[in-house]
Design a protein around this motif. Structure first.
Motif, mmCIF file in Angstrom:
data_model
loop_
_atom_site.group_PDB
_atom_site.id
_atom_site.type_symbol
_atom_site.label_atom_id
_atom_site.label_comp_id
_atom_site.label_asym_id
_atom_site.label_seq_id
_atom_site.Cartn_x
_atom_site.Cartn_y
_atom_site.Cartn_z
ATOM 1 N N HIS A 150 -19.533 9.021 -54.161
ATOM 2 C CA HIS A 150 -18.081 9.155 -54.022
ATOM 3 C C HIS A 150 -17.520 10.064 -55.111
ATOM 4 O O HIS A 150 -18.143 10.271 -56.161
ATOM 5 N N PHE A 151 -16.347 10.611 -54.816
ATOM 6 C CA PHE A 151 -15.604 11.323 -55.842
ATOM 7 C C PHE A 151 -15.075 10.310 -56.853
ATOM 8 O O PHE A 151 -14.723 9.185 -56.497
ATOM 9 N N VAL A 152 -15.021 10.705 -58.112
ATOM 10 C CA VAL A 152 -14.539 9.823 -59.160
ATOM 11 C C VAL A 152 -13.035 9.991 -59.332
ATOM 12 O O VAL A 152 -12.525 11.108 -59.473
ATOM 13 N N THR A 153 -12.344 8.863 -59.316
ATOM 14 C CA THR A 153 -10.909 8.813 -59.599
ATOM 15 C C THR A 153 -10.685 7.767 -60.687
ATOM 16 O O THR A 153 -11.627 7.176 -61.204
ATOM 17 N N ALA A 154 -9.435 7.513 -61.012
ATOM 18 C CA ALA A 154 -9.137 6.557 -62.081
ATOM 19 C C ALA A 154 -9.515 5.126 -61.699
ATOM 20 O O ALA A 154 -9.739 4.292 -62.576
ATOM 21 N N PRO A 160 -12.787 8.348 -53.086
ATOM 22 C CA PRO A 160 -13.197 8.538 -51.689
ATOM 23 C C PRO A 160 -14.705 8.658 -51.527
ATOM 24 O O PRO A 160 -15.357 9.439 -52.227
ATOM 25 N N VAL A 161 -15.238 7.882 -50.598
ATOM 26 C CA VAL A 161 -16.673 7.895 -50.315
ATOM 27 C C VAL A 161 -17.028 9.149 -49.528
ATOM 28 O O VAL A 161 -16.312 9.560 -48.614
ATOM 29 N N GLY A 206 -6.438 15.497 -51.908
ATOM 30 C CA GLY A 206 -5.594 14.315 -52.054
ATOM 31 C C GLY A 206 -6.444 13.087 -52.270
ATOM 32 O O GLY A 206 -7.210 13.007 -53.229
ATOM 33 N N ASP A 207 -6.328 12.128 -51.354
ATOM 34 C CA ASP A 207 -7.097 10.892 -51.495
ATOM 35 C C ASP A 207 -8.235 10.813 -50.491
ATOM 36 O O ASP A 207 -8.711 9.725 -50.161
ATOM 37 N N GLY A 220 -17.983 7.014 -45.260
ATOM 38 C CA GLY A 220 -19.019 8.046 -45.366
ATOM 39 C C GLY A 220 -19.895 8.081 -44.136
ATOM 40 O O GLY A 220 -19.449 7.820 -43.029
ATOM 41 N N ALA A 221 -21.171 8.407 -44.309
ATOM 42 C CA ALA A 221 -22.107 8.496 -43.210
ATOM 43 C C ALA A 221 -23.391 7.806 -43.612
ATOM 44 O O ALA A 221 -23.654 7.607 -44.787
ATOM 45 N N SER A 222 -24.171 7.441 -42.640
ATOM 46 C CA SER A 222 -25.424 6.753 -42.976
ATOM 47 C C SER A 222 -26.603 7.568 -42.457
ATOM 48 O O SER A 222 -26.426 8.507 -41.718
#
Length: 222
Positions: A150-154, A160-161, A206-207, A220-222
């Motif tokens: 995932h992207f890193v946020t606070a 977001p995965v 954005g998010d 996400g995806a598997s």
């Protein structure tokens, strides 16, 4: 996994800094991908908050610069993260990869690298943020477990995965046996996501995470 046909055209390797706290097996997977020509990246430095992290030896063996910044040498989290930012920025990375970096990052840090920091977490987020994910999955009686990039946020483990790998929970699984199977999948999906970023296909908008301009699902995806 192989780079797309256009991945090498007029594009220098992506400058990557990796942050670790431990053995660095995901780091090794990225080093292997770089050395084998499967990833369009140049790992320019590996940083750790622990001087005895085995991942530092992996980096040195590969000829990658290393730095140690011990969090115990700083009065608080904010001062540590400011020093970490200064250290990281000396290497001018285009992407920051967290590979078992066991620190909760401040909003100042996450904002500084927003949209260019990735993390891998050993659960199917949003399930089981934080620690002891394998044991929690076993105690809950889950039929499947896995890992998420995932992207890193606070928000801790809340960005977001991008991509997930799902692993069946088998009868008789222990925390260690389940963790080992999940880790094998981590190495695969983390390299894939890093390559997407290197190819310019992945971004945070954005998010939400987008691949080739289209939003990825929240799982996400598997």
């Amino acid at each position: 996994m192989s780079p797309s046909q256009n991945s090498h055209v007029n594009r220098a390797p992506l400058r990557v800094v990796v942050l670790i706290s431990g053995s660095g097996s995901n780091l090794q997977a990225l080093i292997d991908g770089q050395q084998q020509g499967l990833l369009d990246i140049d790992i320019v430095a590996v940083l750790s908050n622990k001087a005895d992290a085995y991942g530092l030896i992996r980096a040195e063996t590969a000829g990658i610069a290393t730095r140690v910044l011990n969090h115990r040498d700083f009065a608080d989290r904010d001062s540590y993260d400011q020093a970490l930012i200064t250290c990281i920025d000396e290497f001018e990375p285009q992407l920051l990869v967290l590979a078992g970096f066991m620190r909760i990052l401040t909003p100042t840090f996450t904002q500084h690298y927003l949209g260019r920091t990735l993390n891998i977490h050993p659960s199917l987020l949003p399930k089981y943020p934080g620690l002891h994910t394998h044991q929690r999955a076993l105690e809950a009686g889950d039929s499947e477990h896995g890992a998420s990039v995932h992207f890193v946020t606070a928000e801790l483990d809340g960005g977001p995965v991008i991509l997930q790998a799902r692993v069946p929970v088998e009868s008789g699984d222990t925390e260690d046996s389940l963790a080992a199977r999940v880790l094998t999948q981590e190495h695969i999906i983390y390299a894939q996501v890093v390559q997407w970023f290197a190819e310019g296909r992945l971004r945070l908008n954005g998010d939400r995470a987008e691949l080739d301009g289209a939003p990825l699902s929240t799982t996400g995806a598997s």
